[in-house]
Design a protein around this motif. Structure first.
Motif, PDB file in Angstrom:
ATOM      1  N   LEU A 196     -22.639  18.448 -53.850  1.00 48.33           N
ATOM      2  CA  LEU A 196     -22.542  18.780 -52.632  1.00 48.33           C
ATOM      3  C   LEU A 196     -21.066  18.348 -52.265  1.00 48.33           C
ATOM      4  CD1 LEU A 196     -25.550  17.576 -50.556  1.00 48.33           C
ATOM      5  CD2 LEU A 196     -24.833  19.883 -51.076  1.00 48.33           C
ATOM      6  N   ALA A 197     -20.639  16.935 -52.644  1.00 46.36           N
ATOM      7  CA  ALA A 197     -19.264  16.730 -52.300  1.00 46.36           C
ATOM      8  C   ALA A 197     -18.294  17.245 -53.057  1.00 46.36           C
ATOM      9  CB  ALA A 197     -19.363  15.054 -52.957  1.00 46.36           C
ATOM     10  N   VAL A 215     -14.950  11.383 -51.259  1.00 45.89           N
ATOM     11  CA  VAL A 215     -14.741  12.541 -51.062  1.00 45.89           C
ATOM     12  C   VAL A 215     -14.497  12.730 -49.567  1.00 45.89           C
ATOM     13  CG1 VAL A 215     -14.876  15.152 -50.952  1.00 45.89           C
ATOM     14  CG2 VAL A 215     -15.509  13.760 -52.983  1.00 45.89           C
ATOM     15  N   GLY A 216     -15.546  12.185 -48.620  1.00 42.40           N
ATOM     16  CA  GLY A 216     -15.432  12.150 -47.404  1.00 42.40           C
ATOM     17  C   GLY A 216     -14.286  11.436 -46.752  1.00 42.40           C
ATOM     18  N   GLU A 217     -13.980  10.341 -47.292  1.00 38.36           N
ATOM     19  CA  GLU A 217     -12.668   9.573 -46.983  1.00 38.36           C
ATOM     20  C   GLU A 217     -11.474  10.500 -47.208  1.00 38.36           C
ATOM     21  OE1 GLU A 217     -12.454   5.536 -48.421  1.00 38.36           O
ATOM     22  OE2 GLU A 217     -14.325   5.006 -47.958  1.00 38.36           O
ATOM     23  N   LEU A 218     -11.419  11.247 -48.425  1.00 36.73           N
ATOM     24  CA  LEU A 218     -10.287  11.810 -48.727  1.00 36.73           C
ATOM     25  C   LEU A 218      -9.962  13.138 -47.794  1.00 36.73           C
ATOM     26  CD1 LEU A 218     -10.618  12.377 -52.607  1.00 36.73           C
ATOM     27  CD2 LEU A 218      -9.263  10.519 -51.511  1.00 36.73           C
ATOM     28  N   LEU A 219     -11.106  13.563 -47.277  1.00 36.47           N
ATOM     29  CA  LEU A 219     -10.955  14.635 -46.571  1.00 36.47           C
ATOM     30  C   LEU A 219     -10.573  14.282 -45.060  1.00 36.47           C
ATOM     31  CD1 LEU A 219     -14.138  16.648 -47.707  1.00 36.47           C
ATOM     32  CD2 LEU A 219     -11.714  17.385 -47.760  1.00 36.47           C
ATOM     33  N   ILE A 248      -5.998  15.058 -46.781  1.00 34.88           N
ATOM     34  CA  ILE A 248      -5.510  15.370 -48.059  1.00 34.88           C
ATOM     35  C   ILE A 248      -6.006  16.774 -48.439  1.00 34.88           C
ATOM     36  CG2 ILE A 248      -5.676  14.894 -50.665  1.00 34.88           C
ATOM     37  CD1 ILE A 248      -5.433  11.823 -49.764  1.00 34.88           C
ATOM     38  N   GLU A 249      -4.833  17.539 -48.699  1.00 31.73           N
ATOM     39  CA  GLU A 249      -5.395  19.209 -49.042  1.00 31.73           C
ATOM     40  C   GLU A 249      -5.810  19.283 -50.398  1.00 31.73           C
ATOM     41  OE1 GLU A 249      -2.361  21.724 -47.544  1.00 31.73           O
ATOM     42  OE2 GLU A 249      -2.070  20.551 -45.617  1.00 31.73           O
ATOM     43  N   LEU A 250      -7.105  18.957 -50.748  1.00 36.03           N
ATOM     44  CA  LEU A 250      -7.690  19.108 -51.956  1.00 36.03           C
ATOM     45  C   LEU A 250      -7.816  20.664 -52.294  1.00 36.03           C
ATOM     46  CD1 LEU A 250     -10.242  16.436 -51.529  1.00 36.03           C
ATOM     47  CD2 LEU A 250      -8.424  16.133 -52.982  1.00 36.03           C
ATOM     48  N   ALA A 296      -0.237  10.607 -52.446  1.00 36.57           N
ATOM     49  CA  ALA A 296      -1.276  10.112 -51.171  1.00 36.57           C
ATOM     50  C   ALA A 296      -2.616  10.164 -51.841  1.00 36.57           C
ATOM     51  CB  ALA A 296      -1.149  11.213 -50.258  1.00 36.57           C
ATOM     52  N   LEU A 297      -3.017  11.169 -52.606  1.00 31.33           N
ATOM     53  CA  LEU A 297      -4.183  11.094 -53.226  1.00 31.33           C
ATOM     54  C   LEU A 297      -4.528  10.117 -54.158  1.00 31.33           C
ATOM     55  CD1 LEU A 297      -7.076  12.428 -53.577  1.00 31.33           C
ATOM     56  CD2 LEU A 297      -5.997  14.083 -55.433  1.00 31.33           C
TER      57      LEU A 297
END
Lengths: 348, 362
Positions: free
Chosen positions: A92-93, A215-219, A223-225, A295-296
């Motif tokens: 899901l992530a 992943v939630g924290e990155l979003l 951060i534009e993954l 940043a990532l």
């Protein structure tokens, strides 16, 4: 003081699963009422209805399923229960979905110790609770002894993807940095050493982990993954080859940048295996525009599951016969492809 | 990692590359005997670091590749019998027999298992007295001692439910067979380091003297192989011939004499066929007659099985260094790791598999 329990003696009468535990009768009801439901405790499951009725969140739904088959059921760093939850949460992530609900299908082999089943269910509950999700529907079947490896688990998961966020192979761009959150091969080697009873002295534990919080924290950090993918079966090389092929671009990775635990490296050397093709369960690659790469990396390294985050390569648009190229420490470029099947240990 | 990192050091690799370039003036063709060396050369791209006047020829030292199809067919026939647990090293499972491979046989119901040591199979026999445990003993002098030890222990324990299908082979006879051919192009050898660890350097001295060429016992890491090439080229340039030992951290003059004594006790030298190369005198080992009770060929009555190789597989020429894998018309077309015509496309040490995996062929 002597232990006193209203449940004593054990009303299940059996220490091991028998066929009747899947037969729809009283024993099955006992198994559900005394083992499964109390362990996975949640009100939706307790209703024991044919399906869970869920409120619809706003946004788009992500829906995934995976089946878990592993020998041994218990391994350093986890068990099949933890794996079955983390694996589906990770799927899901990888679509940028915040996980909401899980299902659980158990196919149990006659003879499985009920204590083992309880341990596995507790692991599932612990992993799900840590991610803030619930197992809202499930099913139990029992198969004859010899027809299953203790227990097989299927989980499916539903998550919600925020509007405006699309993370997919098609979003990968030439120039993207390829970033890894963790070191390679620990799950596959830890499980193999346990399964085969190889007497190496080692400190390896599986990397089995839920990446959805990371992943939630990155979003949340904005951060534009472009794309995420967890490195399960086939390992890094197989996953990157598939992604490069599907998006029609060329990926180059740098051998010297790849983090590999010394014990994984040693086991691979002895057995003739390539760590680039070994399975992981808490490892992912991220594709991100160059301007977001630092940043990532910073964000990843602030998280327990990203301490070893590093940049391993780059995407280019050069038309190439080889979708995936490894730049070796000796300065040689060589193609990486899919293996024919599983890696097999060599003779000498 | 000790004994690995320092032998893959880019600075050392570059140093030995330059040393080779400085002394190599002639046009030299050198064969690395061992499949492990071939794998390392192709994986690390060492051939691409050499000057154009040095050609590497990949030799027949892959035990899986040279095992004739009839041995696989014997293995399949044994594995298909009731109550048999057939144990093999992992590499052998995908090698095609006449009709299928051992993995296919497993899918059809045979009990085929990967083991990491013949002694694991022996232990399996002790723990499963109602099963017949068969070990497929394959490999050069490197793996022969552990198979010999399993046979020795089986006899000592009088284990009635354990037996061995033996396909062990020896390096010196195949080197001599290659050199005796009229069209042999090889001018020097990198000897197989782990074979020499068991057998020592000394059995190669007569070959070097008779054929007047250098043989350098060599390890498997990039720096090992470049040092081995350097020593070999130096002899060629100076017009010398003899046995040298690059792999001193492992190889001695006389080898492992305990292992050699065990081999002599359990095995007898026999003529045997090599896949793609034909019969070579005294090139194999079979169990001594007093180990007959542990000989799976007799126990399961498969000794008479004979089979034909695939006619369009040119692995014999690859194994003799006559062609490179990609010069075979079937390479990466009719013959792939998924549908191999010959074992060289299957084994992790096979030249065709190494080229398929590490070189572009799209």
């Amino acid at each position: 003081m002597a232990d006193f329990s209203l449940n004593c003696p054990n009303p299940l009468h059996y220490d091991h699963i028998v066929m009747a535990h899947g037969g729809g009768g009283r024993l099955m009801q006992q198994l559900l009422a005394q083992i499964v439901l109390p362990t996975l405790q949640n009100p939706l499951l307790d209703q024991q209805h044919d399906s869970a009725v869920l409120a619809m969140p706003s946004g788009r739904l992500a829906f995934t399923t995976d089946s878990y088959v592993i020998k041994p059921l218990f391994f350093p760093g986890g068990d099949i229960g933890k794996l079955a939850i983390c694996g589906t949460l990770n799927d899901l992530a990888m679509s940028a979905a915040r996980p909401l609900h899980l299902s659980c299908g158990l196919i149990i082999e006659e003879g499985l110790p009920i204590a083992d089943l309880q341990t596995i269910l507790r692991s599932m509950q612990t992993a799900a609770a840590a991610a803030g999700v619930r197992i809202v529907t499930g099913d139990t079947k029992v198969v004859d002894r010899g027809k299953g490896d203790g227990v097989y688990i299927n989980t499916a998961g539903i998550g919600v993807v925020a509007d405006g966020v699309t993370i997919a192979p098609a979003m990968i761009q030439p120039g993207d940095a390829i970033i890894l959150n963790s070191d390679l091969g620990r799950h596959g080697i830890a499980v193999m050493l346990e399964r085969e009873g190889l007497n190496f002295s080692h400190s390896l534990v599986s990397d089995c982990a839920d990446l959805s919080g990371l992943v939630g924290e990155l979003l949340a950090a904005g951060i534009e993954l472009h794309c995420l993918r967890d490195l399960t079966r086939g390992g890094l090389a197989s996953v990157l080859f598939e992604l490069a092929t599907s998006c029609g671009l060329a990926f180059g990775i740098d051998e010297t940048a790849l983090p590999i635990h010394d014990d994984v490296r040693a086991a691979c050397e002895l057995l003739g295996l390539d760590p680039l093709y070994i399975a992981n369960e808490g490892c992912m690659v991220a594709f991100v525009g160059e301007k977001h790469a630092d940043a990532l990396l910073d964000r990843l390294r602030q998280h327990p599951l990203g301490q070893q985050a590093c940049r391993i390569g780059r995407v280019s648009d050069s038309p190439s016969r080889t979708p995936l190229t490894l730049h070796s420490r000796l300065g040689i470029a060589r193609p990486l492809t899919l293996l024919s099947g599983e890696q097999l240990p060599r003779i000498c | 990692m000790k004994f690995v990192t320092e032998y893959r050091d880019p600075g050392q690799v570059d140093y030995w590359r330059r040393q080779i370039a400085a002394i190599a003036h002639g046009q030299w063709r050198i064969m690395e005997v061992c499949g492990g060396q071939t794998h390392s050369i192709v994986k690390h791209g060492l051939d691409q670091l050499l000057p154009d006047n040095i050609e590497l020829i990949h030799g027949p030292g892959c035990p899986v590749c040279v095992t004739p199809i009839q041995y696989i067919d014997k293995a399949l026939a044994i594995a298909a019998q009731p109550d048999v647990v057939f144990c093999s090293f992992g590499d052998m499972l995908r090698v095609p027999g006449s009709t299928l491979d051992l993995l296919g046989s497993k899918a059809q119901g045979a009990d085929v298992r990967i083991v990491y040591s013949p002694l694991d199979a022996l232990a399996m026999a002790q723990h499963n007295p109602d099963k017949q445990i068969v070990f497929f003993g394959v490999g050069f002098e490197t793996t022969a001692p552990t198979t010999a030890l399993a046979a020795y222990q089986a006899r000592r324990l009088n284990l009635k439910n354990f037996s061995l299908l033996i396909g062990h082979v020896r390096v010196p006879p195949v080197i001599e067979a290659l050199l005796a051919a009229d069209d042999c192009r090889v001018q020097g050898f990198l000897g197989a380091g782990h074979v020499a660890a068991v057998m020592g350097c000394r059995e190669y001295q007569p070959i070097a003297e008779h054929y007047r060429l250098p043989i350098v016992m060599t390890g498997f890491e990039p720096v090992d192989i470049l040092q081995g090439l350097y020593l070999c080229i130096r002899q060629l340039e100076q017009g010398r011939y003899g046995v040298e030992n690059q792999y001193r951290r492992v190889v001695t003059e006389n080898g492992n004499q305990v292992a050699q004594a065990l081999i002599r006790q359990v095995f007898v030298e026999v003529d045997r066929p090599w896949r793609g190369l034909g019969d070579i005198a005294a090139s194999g080992w079979a169990l001594q007659p007093d180990f007959d009770d542990w000989n799976a060929e007799h126990r399961f009555d498969v000794a008479a099985i004979t089979s034909q190789e695939a006619p369009n597989c040119r692995s014999g020429e690859v194994l003799q260094g006559r062609i490179k894998p990609q010069q075979c018309p079937a390479f990466a077309t009719l013959c792939t790791p998924e549908r191999p015509l010959g074992a060289t496309m299957v084994s992790s040490e096979g030249a065709c598999a190494a080229y398929y995996r590490y070189r572009s062929h799209g």
